[in-house]
Design a protein around this motif. Structure first.
Motif, PDB file in Angstrom:
ATOM      1  N   LEU A  70       0.883  -1.287   0.028  1.00  0.00           N
ATOM      2  CA  LEU A  70      -0.208   0.038   0.025  1.00  0.00           C
ATOM      3  C   LEU A  70       0.992   1.252   0.049  1.00  0.00           C
ATOM      4  CD1 LEU A  70      -2.943  -1.045   2.407  1.00  0.00           C
ATOM      5  CD2 LEU A  70      -2.985  -0.676   0.058  1.00  0.00           C
ATOM      6  N   LEU A  71       1.979   1.206   0.795  1.00  0.00           N
ATOM      7  CA  LEU A  71       2.811   2.546   0.533  1.00  0.00           C
ATOM      8  C   LEU A  71       3.499   2.682  -0.759  1.00  0.00           C
ATOM      9  CD1 LEU A  71       4.245   4.684   2.448  1.00  0.00           C
ATOM     10  CD2 LEU A  71       6.078   2.829   3.091  1.00  0.00           C
ATOM     11  N   VAL A 123       3.904   5.703  -5.821  1.00  0.00           N
ATOM     12  CA  VAL A 123       3.710   5.498  -7.072  1.00  0.00           C
ATOM     13  C   VAL A 123       2.719   6.483  -7.692  1.00  0.00           C
ATOM     14  CG1 VAL A 123       3.052   4.353  -9.316  1.00  0.00           C
ATOM     15  CG2 VAL A 123       4.991   3.542  -7.517  1.00  0.00           C
ATOM     16  N   ALA A 124       1.234   6.311  -7.015  1.00  0.00           N
ATOM     17  CA  ALA A 124       0.308   7.247  -7.325  1.00  0.00           C
ATOM     18  C   ALA A 124       0.442   8.690  -7.370  1.00  0.00           C
ATOM     19  CB  ALA A 124      -1.058   6.993  -6.727  1.00  0.00           C
ATOM     20  N   LEU A 126       3.400  10.212  -7.303  1.00  0.00           N
ATOM     21  CA  LEU A 126       4.261  10.473  -8.539  1.00  0.00           C
ATOM     22  C   LEU A 126       3.664  10.784 -10.054  1.00  0.00           C
ATOM     23  CD1 LEU A 126       7.410   8.549  -7.376  1.00  0.00           C
ATOM     24  CD2 LEU A 126       7.132  11.084  -7.154  1.00  0.00           C
ATOM     25  N   LYS A 127       2.536   9.763 -10.169  1.00  0.00           N
ATOM     26  CA  LYS A 127       2.043   9.803 -11.502  1.00  0.00           C
ATOM     27  C   LYS A 127       0.929  10.702 -11.463  1.00  0.00           C
ATOM     28  CE  LYS A 127       0.621   6.817 -14.984  1.00  0.00           C
ATOM     29  NZ  LYS A 127       0.760   5.626 -15.516  1.00  0.00           N
ATOM     30  N   PHE A 128       0.232  10.870 -10.285  1.00  0.00           N
ATOM     31  CA  PHE A 128      -1.100  11.742 -10.748  1.00  0.00           C
ATOM     32  C   PHE A 128      -1.226  12.898  -9.618  1.00  0.00           C
ATOM     33  CE2 PHE A 128      -2.532   7.156 -11.441  1.00  0.00           C
ATOM     34  CZ  PHE A 128      -2.713   7.126 -12.936  1.00  0.00           C
ATOM     35  N   GLY A 129      -0.222  13.001  -9.099  1.00  0.00           N
ATOM     36  CA  GLY A 129      -0.091  14.218  -8.267  1.00  0.00           C
ATOM     37  C   GLY A 129      -0.476  13.772  -6.760  1.00  0.00           C
ATOM     38  N   ALA A 130      -0.490  14.696  -5.768  1.00  0.00           N
ATOM     39  CA  ALA A 130      -0.800  14.210  -4.268  1.00  0.00           C
ATOM     40  C   ALA A 130      -2.196  14.139  -4.075  1.00  0.00           C
ATOM     41  CB  ALA A 130      -0.148  15.502  -3.366  1.00  0.00           C
ATOM     42  N   ILE A 188      -3.412   7.072   0.930  1.00  0.00           N
ATOM     43  CA  ILE A 188      -3.041   7.559   2.197  1.00  0.00           C
ATOM     44  C   ILE A 188      -3.781   7.126   3.330  1.00  0.00           C
ATOM     45  CG2 ILE A 188      -1.925   9.546   3.484  1.00  0.00           C
ATOM     46  CD1 ILE A 188      -0.685  10.242   0.764  1.00  0.00           C
ATOM     47  N   VAL A 189      -5.223   7.459   3.050  1.00  0.00           N
ATOM     48  CA  VAL A 189      -6.313   7.253   4.003  1.00  0.00           C
ATOM     49  C   VAL A 189      -6.365   5.802   4.327  1.00  0.00           C
ATOM     50  CG1 VAL A 189      -8.578   7.317   4.417  1.00  0.00           C
ATOM     51  CG2 VAL A 189      -7.351   9.624   3.691  1.00  0.00           C
TER      52      VAL A 189
END
Length: 143
Positions: A56-57, A62-63, A65-69, A76-77
Protein backbone atom coordinates in the motif's frame (compact mmCIF):
# COMPACT_ATOMS: atom_id res chain seq x y z
CA UNK A 1 -17.25 -38.04 35.38
CA UNK A 2 -17.18 -34.72 37.21
CA UNK A 3 -17.17 -31.48 35.17
CA UNK A 4 -15.32 -28.56 36.75
CA UNK A 5 -15.95 -26.00 34.02
CA UNK A 6 -18.08 -25.83 30.87
CA UNK A 7 -17.91 -22.61 28.89
CA UNK A 8 -18.05 -21.25 25.36
CA UNK A 9 -14.50 -22.30 24.45
CA UNK A 10 -13.35 -24.80 27.09
CA UNK A 11 -14.50 -27.84 29.05
CA UNK A 12 -12.63 -29.17 32.08
CA UNK A 13 -13.48 -32.56 33.53
CA UNK A 14 -11.64 -34.65 36.10
CA UNK A 15 -9.76 -36.42 33.28
CA UNK A 16 -9.49 -33.96 30.35
CA UNK A 17 -9.04 -30.32 29.42
CA UNK A 18 -10.69 -29.50 26.08
CA UNK A 19 -9.88 -26.14 24.48
CA UNK A 20 -12.06 -25.26 21.52
CA UNK A 21 -9.76 -22.71 19.90
CA UNK A 22 -9.73 -22.48 16.12
CA UNK A 23 -9.13 -26.22 16.28
CA UNK A 24 -9.98 -28.49 19.20
CA UNK A 25 -7.11 -29.34 21.55
CA UNK A 26 -7.57 -32.08 24.15
CA UNK A 27 -5.18 -32.56 27.07
CA UNK A 28 -5.27 -35.45 29.55
CA UNK A 29 -5.08 -33.96 33.06
CA UNK A 30 -2.79 -36.82 34.18
CA UNK A 31 -0.18 -35.80 31.58
CA UNK A 32 -0.06 -32.08 32.47
CA UNK A 33 3.02 -31.09 34.47
CA UNK A 34 4.54 -27.74 35.44
CA UNK A 35 1.26 -25.87 34.83
CA UNK A 36 1.84 -22.12 35.05
CA UNK A 37 0.39 -18.76 34.09
CA UNK A 38 2.47 -16.60 31.78
CA UNK A 39 1.99 -13.17 30.32
CA UNK A 40 1.65 -13.47 26.56
CA UNK A 41 4.04 -11.33 24.53
CA UNK A 42 2.51 -9.42 21.64
CA UNK A 43 4.18 -10.58 18.47
CA UNK A 44 5.61 -8.60 15.61
CA UNK A 45 3.49 -8.04 12.51
CA UNK A 46 3.09 -11.16 10.42
CA UNK A 47 4.60 -11.45 6.96
CA UNK A 48 1.20 -10.87 5.37
CA UNK A 49 0.58 -7.69 7.37
CA UNK A 50 4.06 -6.39 6.55
CA UNK A 51 3.69 -7.16 2.82
CA UNK A 52 0.24 -5.52 2.72
CA UNK A 53 1.53 -2.38 4.40
CA UNK A 54 4.58 -2.18 2.15
CA UNK A 55 2.46 -2.74 -0.96
CA UNK A 56 0.00 0.00 0.00
CA UNK A 57 2.84 2.39 0.75
CA UNK A 58 4.48 1.74 -2.63
CA UNK A 59 1.14 2.15 -4.38
CA UNK A 60 0.60 5.53 -2.67
CA UNK A 61 4.08 6.72 -3.64
CA UNK A 62 3.62 5.66 -7.28
CA UNK A 63 0.16 7.26 -7.46
CA UNK A 64 1.51 10.45 -5.91
CA UNK A 65 4.35 10.63 -8.45
CA UNK A 66 2.17 9.81 -11.43
CA UNK A 67 -1.11 11.62 -10.68
CA UNK A 68 -0.17 14.21 -8.08
CA UNK A 69 -0.65 14.38 -4.32
CA UNK A 70 -4.40 14.92 -4.55
CA UNK A 71 -4.94 11.58 -6.31
CA UNK A 72 -2.82 9.77 -3.71
CA UNK A 73 -4.89 11.10 -0.79
CA UNK A 74 -7.42 8.18 -0.77
CA UNK A 75 -4.55 5.67 -0.73
CA UNK A 76 -2.87 7.46 2.16
CA UNK A 77 -6.16 7.39 4.09
CA UNK A 78 -6.41 3.63 3.34
CA UNK A 79 -2.86 3.07 4.59
CA UNK A 80 -3.58 4.92 7.82
CA UNK A 81 -6.80 2.91 8.25
CA UNK A 82 -5.04 -0.42 7.75
CA UNK A 83 -2.27 0.61 10.17
CA UNK A 84 -4.78 1.63 12.85
CA UNK A 85 -6.72 -1.61 12.36
CA UNK A 86 -3.53 -3.68 12.71
CA UNK A 87 -2.49 -1.80 15.85
CA UNK A 88 -5.94 -2.17 17.41
CA UNK A 89 -6.01 -5.88 16.65
CA UNK A 90 -2.51 -6.30 18.06
CA UNK A 91 -3.35 -4.43 21.29
CA UNK A 92 -6.46 -6.56 21.93
CA UNK A 93 -4.35 -9.72 22.10
CA UNK A 94 -4.34 -12.14 25.00
CA UNK A 95 -2.69 -10.80 28.13
CA UNK A 96 -2.31 -14.15 29.91
CA UNK A 97 -2.06 -17.81 28.95
CA UNK A 98 -1.91 -21.16 30.71
CA UNK A 99 1.22 -23.06 29.72
CA UNK A 100 2.32 -26.53 30.77
CA UNK A 101 4.57 -29.44 29.93
CA UNK A 102 2.42 -32.05 28.21
CA UNK A 103 4.04 -35.39 27.44
CA UNK A 104 7.52 -33.80 27.47
CA UNK A 105 6.48 -30.91 25.20
CA UNK A 106 5.91 -27.29 26.24
CA UNK A 107 2.39 -26.28 25.11
CA UNK A 108 -0.12 -23.47 25.48
CA UNK A 109 -3.09 -25.08 27.19
CA UNK A 110 -5.44 -22.06 27.07
CA UNK A 111 -5.71 -18.34 26.34
CA UNK A 112 -8.71 -16.02 26.44
CA UNK A 113 -9.25 -12.31 25.78
CA UNK A 114 -11.88 -12.18 28.56
CA UNK A 115 -10.25 -11.94 32.03
CA UNK A 116 -13.37 -13.22 33.82
CA UNK A 117 -13.55 -16.40 31.75
CA UNK A 118 -9.77 -16.86 31.92
CA UNK A 119 -9.89 -16.72 35.74
CA UNK A 120 -12.79 -19.20 35.86
CA UNK A 121 -10.85 -21.64 33.67
CA UNK A 122 -7.72 -21.17 35.78
CA UNK A 123 -9.59 -21.91 39.03
CA UNK A 124 -11.26 -24.99 37.54
CA UNK A 125 -7.95 -26.36 36.28
CA UNK A 126 -6.35 -25.69 39.67
CA UNK A 127 -9.16 -27.63 41.43
CA UNK A 128 -8.74 -30.51 38.98
CA UNK A 129 -4.99 -30.69 39.53
CA UNK A 130 -5.40 -30.50 43.33
CA UNK A 131 -7.91 -33.34 43.20
CA UNK A 132 -5.48 -35.36 41.06
CA UNK A 133 -2.82 -34.94 43.78
CA UNK A 134 -5.25 -36.16 46.45
CA UNK A 135 -6.13 -39.26 44.38
CA UNK A 136 -2.45 -40.15 43.96
CA UNK A 137 -1.62 -39.63 47.64
CA UNK A 138 -3.96 -42.41 48.89
CA UNK A 139 -1.35 -45.06 48.15
CA UNK A 140 1.20 -43.25 50.34
CA UNK A 141 -0.85 -43.31 53.57
CA UNK A 142 0.72 -45.56 56.21
CA UNK A 143 -1.72 -47.68 58.15
Amino acid sequence: MRTYYRGPDAVITETHFVWQSPRVKIFAIEDLDDVRLERAVAGAPSGVEFALGLGLLLLAVVAGLKFGALAAAPLIVAIVGVALFALRRRSSGHAWEIRARYRAEDVTVYTSPDPRIFNQVTRALRRTIERRAVRHSYGLVAG
